[in-house]
Design a protein around this motif. Structure first.
Motif, PDB file in Angstrom:
ATOM      1  N   GLY A  78       0.773  -1.232   0.000  1.00 48.79           N
ATOM      2  CA  GLY A  78       0.000   0.000   0.000  1.00 48.79           C
ATOM      3  C   GLY A  78       0.802   1.277   0.000  1.00 48.79           C
ATOM      4  O   GLY A  78       0.251   2.366  -0.169  1.00 48.79           O
ATOM      5  N   ALA A  79       2.108   1.167   0.209  1.00 43.78           N
ATOM      6  CA  ALA A  79       2.948   2.370   0.258  1.00 43.78           C
ATOM      7  C   ALA A  79       4.384   1.996  -0.069  1.00 43.78           C
ATOM      8  O   ALA A  79       4.825   0.877   0.197  1.00 43.78           O
ATOM      9  N   SER A  80       5.112   2.952  -0.625  1.00 43.51           N
ATOM     10  CA  SER A  80       6.520   2.721  -0.954  1.00 43.51           C
ATOM     11  C   SER A  80       7.378   2.770   0.310  1.00 43.51           C
ATOM     12  O   SER A  80       6.965   3.308   1.342  1.00 43.51           O
ATOM     13  N   PHE A  81       8.571   2.237   0.193  1.00 40.37           N
ATOM     14  CA  PHE A  81       9.537   2.300   1.294  1.00 40.37           C
ATOM     15  C   PHE A  81       9.829   3.758   1.638  1.00 40.37           C
ATOM     16  O   PHE A  81       9.894   4.132   2.812  1.00 40.37           O
ATOM     17  N   GLU A  82       9.976   4.595   0.631  1.00 41.34           N
ATOM     18  CA  GLU A  82      10.259   6.010   0.852  1.00 41.34           C
ATOM     19  C   GLU A  82       9.128   6.680   1.628  1.00 41.34           C
ATOM     20  O   GLU A  82       9.383   7.479   2.537  1.00 41.34           O
ATOM     21  N   ASN A  83       7.872   6.373   1.280  1.00 45.13           N
ATOM     22  CA  ASN A  83       6.741   6.934   2.016  1.00 45.13           C
ATOM     23  C   ASN A  83       6.731   6.458   3.463  1.00 45.13           C
ATOM     24  O   ASN A  83       6.431   7.229   4.376  1.00 45.13           O
ATOM     25  N   ALA A  84       7.066   5.176   3.676  1.00 50.65           N
ATOM     26  CA  ALA A  84       7.125   4.636   5.039  1.00 50.65           C
ATOM     27  C   ALA A  84       8.237   5.309   5.833  1.00 50.65           C
ATOM     28  O   ALA A  84       8.049   5.639   7.012  1.00 50.65           O
ATOM     29  N   CYS A  85       9.378   5.525   5.200  1.00 54.06           N
ATOM     30  CA  CYS A  85      10.482   6.229   5.876  1.00 54.06           C
ATOM     31  C   CYS A  85      10.073   7.640   6.251  1.00 54.06           C
ATOM     32  O   CYS A  85      10.371   8.115   7.361  1.00 54.06           O
ATOM     33  N   ASP A  86       9.383   8.331   5.337  1.00 51.75           N
ATOM     34  CA  ASP A  86       8.896   9.685   5.633  1.00 51.75           C
ATOM     35  C   ASP A  86       7.969   9.663   6.846  1.00 51.75           C
ATOM     36  O   ASP A  86       8.073  10.511   7.730  1.00 51.75           O
ATOM     37  N   ALA A  87       7.067   8.682   6.892  1.00 56.87           N
ATOM     38  CA  ALA A  87       6.135   8.575   8.013  1.00 56.87           C
ATOM     39  C   ALA A  87       6.862   8.308   9.324  1.00 56.87           C
ATOM     40  O   ALA A  87       6.434   8.766  10.392  1.00 56.87           O
ATOM     41  N   ALA A  88       7.986   7.587   9.243  1.00 54.08           N
ATOM     42  CA  ALA A  88       8.787   7.305  10.439  1.00 54.08           C
ATOM     43  C   ALA A  88       9.711   8.465  10.794  1.00 54.08           C
ATOM     44  O   ALA A  88      10.359   8.441  11.841  1.00 54.08           O
ATOM     45  N   GLY A  89       9.787   9.467   9.915  1.00 52.81           N
ATOM     46  CA  GLY A  89      10.627  10.632  10.174  1.00 52.81           C
ATOM     47  C   GLY A  89      12.099  10.423   9.866  1.00 52.81           C
ATOM     48  O   GLY A  89      12.962  11.099  10.419  1.00 52.81           O
ATOM     49  N   VAL A  90      12.393   9.490   8.952  1.00 54.69           N
ATOM     50  CA  VAL A  90      13.787   9.183   8.604  1.00 54.69           C
ATOM     51  C   VAL A  90      13.977   9.363   7.100  1.00 54.69           C
ATOM     52  O   VAL A  90      13.282   8.721   6.303  1.00 54.69           O
ATOM     53  N   ASP A  91      14.907  10.260   6.702  1.00 54.95           N
ATOM     54  CA  ASP A  91      15.158  10.454   5.275  1.00 54.95           C
ATOM     55  C   ASP A  91      16.640  10.380   4.920  1.00 54.95           C
ATOM     56  O   ASP A  91      17.030  10.538   3.773  1.00 54.95           O
ATOM     57  N   LYS A  92      17.493  10.141   5.921  1.00 56.39           N
ATOM     58  CA  LYS A  92      18.919   9.983   5.658  1.00 56.39           C
ATOM     59  C   LYS A  92      19.516   9.116   6.757  1.00 56.39           C
ATOM     60  O   LYS A  92      18.893   8.852   7.775  1.00 56.39           O
ATOM     61  N   GLY A  93      20.735   8.657   6.505  1.00 57.10           N
ATOM     62  CA  GLY A  93      21.405   7.799   7.474  1.00 57.10           C
ATOM     63  C   GLY A  93      21.425   6.360   7.003  1.00 57.10           C
ATOM     64  O   GLY A  93      21.569   6.088   5.816  1.00 57.10           O
TER      65      GLY A  93
END
Length: 186
Positions: free
Chosen positions: A90-105
């Motif tokens: 239902g959602a991309s990995f990138e969208n899930a990362c955004d929801a978790a508040g993680v975009d780098k590292g």
């Protein structure tokens, strides 16, 4: 940019759990546990399926994505404020990362087999720990397709190459090998 790293320990036959789908004590080694815990202490996101976890003192403090089919796309975990539930259908990995508040590292993928397989084309490094004296016939393979193919063959087929190897338990011959994508560094 988010680096993707995988972490698993397997038996001589490529299994991460026994036939009862449990990681037995025979596959737990102090050196590997130290390596794994130290690695997770420096990542920004832990990604795993609903049956996988690391059960360490710092576990509650780690931001995580938990894969599940029980939701449509992305939702906060009701029992853990540091966790986000994610349905990859239902959602991309990138969208899930955004929801978790993680975009780098660094995102650490810690299992199970289908979760490891989802990221085969994306790993920068996959840390494959091996316990050659442990055998788990009929167990759960590290990836779908194990034991017909070895974890090493699957990693190589996905474009990763064996790099440095470290000994984690000399007496039990437990090692960890960094499988790296060309151009990726530690």
């Amino acid at each position: 940019m988010l680096r993707i790293e995988g972490y698993v320990i397997v038996s001589a036959d490529g299994m991460l759990a026994n036939a009862a789908h449990v990681m037995p004590n025979t596959l737990k080694f102090e050196g590997d546990l130290r390596f794994f815990s130290s690695a997770l202490d420096r990542v920004d996101l832990v990604v795993h399926g609903r049956d996988s976890f690391e059960d360490q003192p710092n576990s509650p403090h780690r931001t995580r994505l938990i894969l599940t089919r029980s939701i449509a796309s992305i939702a906060p975990a009701p029992d853990n404020p540091k966790a986000t539930l994610w349905n990859p259908a239902g959602a991309s990995f990138e969208n899930a990362c955004d929801a978790a508040g993680v975009d780098k590292g660094i995102a650490a993928i810690i299992g199970g087999p289908r979760v490891f397989a989802m990221f085969l084309g994306r790993y920068d490094t996959f840390w494959l720990s091996q316990a050659p004296r442990v055998h788990l016939p009929g167990g759960v393979g590290a990836f779908p397709g194990v034991p017909e193919r070895s974890p090493e063959a699957i990693l190589q087929a996905s474009g990763l190459h064996a790099a440095e190897q470290r000994t984690l338990d000399a007496q039990q011959q437990v090692t960890v090998t960094a499988w790296r994508r060309p151009g990726a560094s530690d």
